[in-house]
Design a protein around this motif. Structure first.
Motif, PDB file in Angstrom:
ATOM      1  N   GLU A   1       0.826  -1.137  -0.187  1.00  0.00           N
ATOM      2  CA  GLU A   1      -0.088  -0.039  -0.147  1.00  0.00           C
ATOM      3  C   GLU A   1       0.965   1.033   0.135  1.00  0.00           C
ATOM      4  N   PRO A   2       0.506   2.091  -0.748  1.00  0.00           N
ATOM      5  CA  PRO A   2       1.347   3.404  -0.897  1.00  0.00           C
ATOM      6  C   PRO A   2       0.985   4.288   0.368  1.00  0.00           C
ATOM      7  N   LYS A   3       2.062   4.888   0.875  1.00  0.00           N
ATOM      8  CA  LYS A   3       1.855   5.976   2.134  1.00  0.00           C
ATOM      9  C   LYS A   3       2.617   7.104   1.841  1.00  0.00           C
ATOM     10  N   LEU A   4       2.017   8.373   2.455  1.00  0.00           N
ATOM     11  CA  LEU A   4       2.432   9.586   2.033  1.00  0.00           C
ATOM     12  C   LEU A   4       2.273  10.397   3.363  1.00  0.00           C
ATOM     13  N   PHE A   5       3.261  11.095   3.683  1.00  0.00           N
ATOM     14  CA  PHE A   5       3.242  11.996   4.827  1.00  0.00           C
ATOM     15  C   PHE A   5       4.104  13.270   4.660  1.00  0.00           C
ATOM     16  N   CYS A   6       3.676  14.348   5.500  1.00  0.00           N
ATOM     17  CA  CYS A   6       4.254  15.396   5.290  1.00  0.00           C
ATOM     18  C   CYS A   6       4.842  15.933   6.789  1.00  0.00           C
ATOM     19  N   VAL A   7       6.154  16.182   6.920  1.00  0.00           N
ATOM     20  CA  VAL A   7       6.758  16.684   8.300  1.00  0.00           C
ATOM     21  C   VAL A   7       6.937  18.159   7.992  1.00  0.00           C
ATOM     22  N   GLU A   8       6.480  18.887   9.100  1.00  0.00           N
ATOM     23  CA  GLU A   8       6.801  20.355   9.060  1.00  0.00           C
ATOM     24  C   GLU A   8       7.858  20.786  10.202  1.00  0.00           C
ATOM     25  N   PRO A   9       8.406  21.928   9.851  1.00  0.00           N
ATOM     26  CA  PRO A   9       9.731  22.497  10.930  1.00  0.00           C
ATOM     27  C   PRO A   9       9.295  22.299  12.278  1.00  0.00           C
ATOM     28  N   SER A  10       8.221  22.354  12.785  1.00  0.00           N
ATOM     29  CA  SER A  10       7.479  22.259  14.061  1.00  0.00           C
ATOM     30  C   SER A  10       7.914  20.930  14.821  1.00  0.00           C
ATOM     31  N   GLY A  11       7.828  19.935  13.696  1.00  0.00           N
ATOM     32  CA  GLY A  11       7.784  18.510  14.210  1.00  0.00           C
ATOM     33  C   GLY A  11       6.560  17.852  14.280  1.00  0.00           C
ATOM     34  N   VAL A  12       5.493  18.721  13.561  1.00  0.00           N
ATOM     35  CA  VAL A  12       4.117  17.852  13.318  1.00  0.00           C
ATOM     36  C   VAL A  12       4.303  17.121  11.992  1.00  0.00           C
ATOM     37  N   TYR A  13       3.683  15.946  12.010  1.00  0.00           N
ATOM     38  CA  TYR A  13       3.487  15.198  10.717  1.00  0.00           C
ATOM     39  C   TYR A  13       2.017  14.755  10.426  1.00  0.00           C
ATOM     40  N   TRP A  14       1.665  14.666   9.130  1.00  0.00           N
ATOM     41  CA  TRP A  14       0.250  14.628   8.789  1.00  0.00           C
ATOM     42  C   TRP A  14       0.531  13.409   7.579  1.00  0.00           C
ATOM     43  N   GLY A  15      -0.513  12.579   7.483  1.00  0.00           N
ATOM     44  CA  GLY A  15      -0.686  11.616   6.334  1.00  0.00           C
ATOM     45  C   GLY A  15      -1.770  12.019   5.616  1.00  0.00           C
ATOM     46  N   TYR A  16      -1.384  12.027   4.189  1.00  0.00           N
ATOM     47  CA  TYR A  16      -2.096  12.841   3.134  1.00  0.00           C
ATOM     48  C   TYR A  16      -2.221  11.851   1.959  1.00  0.00           C
ATOM     49  N   ARG A  17      -3.419  12.206   1.261  1.00  0.00           N
ATOM     50  CA  ARG A  17      -3.466  11.375  -0.299  1.00  0.00           C
ATOM     51  C   ARG A  17      -2.657  12.230  -1.313  1.00  0.00           C
ATOM     52  N   GLY A  18      -2.547  13.698  -0.905  1.00  0.00           N
ATOM     53  CA  GLY A  18      -1.998  14.510  -1.796  1.00  0.00           C
ATOM     54  C   GLY A  18      -1.400  16.012  -1.123  1.00  0.00           C
ATOM     55  N   CYS A  19      -0.300  16.123  -1.263  1.00  0.00           N
ATOM     56  CA  CYS A  19       0.304  17.232  -0.358  1.00  0.00           C
ATOM     57  C   CYS A  19       1.212  18.141  -1.194  1.00  0.00           C
ATOM     58  N   ALA A  20       1.343  19.284  -0.718  1.00  0.00           N
ATOM     59  CA  ALA A  20       2.368  20.204  -1.316  1.00  0.00           C
ATOM     60  C   ALA A  20       3.209  21.300  -0.434  1.00  0.00           C
ATOM     61  N   ILE A  21       4.154  21.550  -0.746  1.00  0.00           N
ATOM     62  CA  ILE A  21       5.003  22.314   0.228  1.00  0.00           C
ATOM     63  C   ILE A  21       6.036  23.292  -0.385  1.00  0.00           C
ATOM     64  N   GLY A  22       6.164  24.692  -0.076  1.00  0.00           N
ATOM     65  CA  GLY A  22       7.107  25.412  -0.790  1.00  0.00           C
ATOM     66  C   GLY A  22       6.293  26.920  -0.942  1.00  0.00           C
ATOM     67  N   LYS A  23       6.686  27.554  -1.847  1.00  0.00           N
ATOM     68  CA  LYS A  23       6.219  28.791  -2.154  1.00  0.00           C
ATOM     69  C   LYS A  23       4.597  28.950  -2.889  1.00  0.00           C
ATOM     70  N   GLY A  24       4.690  27.655  -3.797  1.00  0.00           N
ATOM     71  CA  GLY A  24       3.377  27.726  -4.539  1.00  0.00           C
ATOM     72  C   GLY A  24       2.323  26.649  -4.081  1.00  0.00           C
ATOM     73  N   ARG A  25       2.311  26.398  -2.615  1.00  0.00           N
ATOM     74  CA  ARG A  25       1.697  25.287  -1.983  1.00  0.00           C
ATOM     75  C   ARG A  25       0.143  25.540  -2.024  1.00  0.00           C
ATOM     76  N   GLN A  26      -0.309  26.785  -1.912  1.00  0.00           N
ATOM     77  CA  GLN A  26      -1.508  27.253  -1.650  1.00  0.00           C
ATOM     78  C   GLN A  26      -2.308  26.776  -2.918  1.00  0.00           C
ATOM     79  N   LEU A  27      -1.689  27.297  -4.401  1.00  0.00           N
ATOM     80  CA  LEU A  27      -2.202  27.124  -5.573  1.00  0.00           C
ATOM     81  C   LEU A  27      -2.108  25.455  -5.936  1.00  0.00           C
ATOM     82  N   ALA A  28      -0.984  24.832  -5.538  1.00  0.00           N
ATOM     83  CA  ALA A  28      -0.711  23.416  -5.754  1.00  0.00           C
ATOM     84  C   ALA A  28      -1.862  22.726  -5.097  1.00  0.00           C
ATOM     85  N   ARG A  29      -2.204  23.069  -3.843  1.00  0.00           N
ATOM     86  CA  ARG A  29      -3.039  22.289  -3.126  1.00  0.00           C
ATOM     87  C   ARG A  29      -4.479  22.261  -3.730  1.00  0.00           C
ATOM     88  N   THR A  30      -4.729  23.451  -4.182  1.00  0.00           N
ATOM     89  CA  THR A  30      -6.222  23.737  -5.028  1.00  0.00           C
ATOM     90  C   THR A  30      -6.165  22.771  -6.240  1.00  0.00           C
TER      91      THR A  30
END
Length: 263
Positions: free
Chosen positions: A157-186
């Motif tokens: 099974e595929p798994k995908l997670f995003c780890v943030e600088p604070s140490g929080v991590y989340w499981g995702y079906r699709g995620c984006a980080i960086g300067k264009g993250r808002q438009l990419a998430r949309t």
């Protein structure tokens, strides 16, 4: 407590009066100044794509990669400070090796993301270190522990997670980080990821990265792609150049057709 004579700035890891830790917020700003990275979890694998900004024409094409394989079944894509990303990749490889030595099987992707998140969080606690100016997308293929054949690996099974600088991590079906993250998430939210194959998602990933790239403000960029797919034997690997070029060409054609329709 005074910091006089200690050699450290004790204010670095303390809270502001309204409960904020400014160094973690500054670390998030470092991520926001970096090229966009996205991860897509499809029905048969995962696609990672990075907008790697080319800061100088003298750089060798393909150098300074932001996607790294950390085990046969897992890889990470980073947005933020490049040196921090390399350090994190090495740490992830150490975690994978340690787990394999202790338990004689590959590390589950969630466990890898959790260990990296604890590492991130430890660097927010002490005044003698700084938080990582980095967010990371952790991708993996969790196959049964005795998966020694192609059929058994396919049962994973595929798994995908995003780890943030604070140490929080989340499981995702699709995620984006960086300067264009808002438009990419949309754009990612418009996709039916559960129905997409990896080959189809490659085109969408390339299209999203080209869509969020601001040609007026940003310099040229290289599209960096990796996948975990049946074609790669469910191992994390760079997408072959001919496949990546074909996907990028299709993505550009789709963007051109959309622009013509708007006009």
């Amino acid at each position: 407590m005074s910091s006089i004579g200690t050699g450290y700035d004790l204010s670095a890891s303390t809270y502001s009066p309204d409960g904020r830790i400014f160094q973690v917020e500054y670390a998030n700003k470092a991520v926001d100044n970096s090229g966009t990275a996205i991860g897509l979890r499809c029905k048969d694998g995962i696609v990672l794509a990075v907008e790697k900004l080319v800061l100088s024409k003298l750089l060798v094409p393909g150098a300074n990669k932001r996607i790294a394989s950390v085990d046969l079944h897992a890889g990470i894509a980073t947005a933020g400070l490049l040196a921090d990303g390399r350090h994190l990749a090495n740490r992830a490889r150490d975690e994978c090796e340690s787990y394999r030595d202790n338990y004689h099987t590959q590390i589950p992707t969630k466990m890898l993301a959790e260990r990296l998140s604890l590492y991130f969080q430890a660097y927010t606690l002490y005044s003698s270190v700084r938080p990582f100016g980095l967010s990371a997308i952790v991708a993996g293929w969790d196959a049964p522990s005795n998966a020694d054949t192609k059929e058994k690996k396919a049962a994973g099974e595929p798994k995908l997670f995003c780890v943030e600088p604070s140490g929080v991590y989340w499981g995702y079906r699709g995620c984006a980080i960086g300067k264009g993250r808002q438009l990419a998430r949309t754009e990612i939210e418009k996709l039916k990821l559960e129905e997409l194959t990896v080959e189809e998602a490659l085109v969408d990933a390339a299209r999203i990265i080209h869509t969020v790239h601001d040609e007026a403000k940003d310099k040229a960029f290289e599209l960096e792609l990796s996948w975990i797919s049946p074609a790669s034997g469910w191992k994390h690997a760079p997408v072959p150049k001919e496949v990546a070029d074909e996907a990028e060409a299709k993505a550009k054609k789709i963007i051109e057709e959309e622009n013509e329709m708007e006009e």
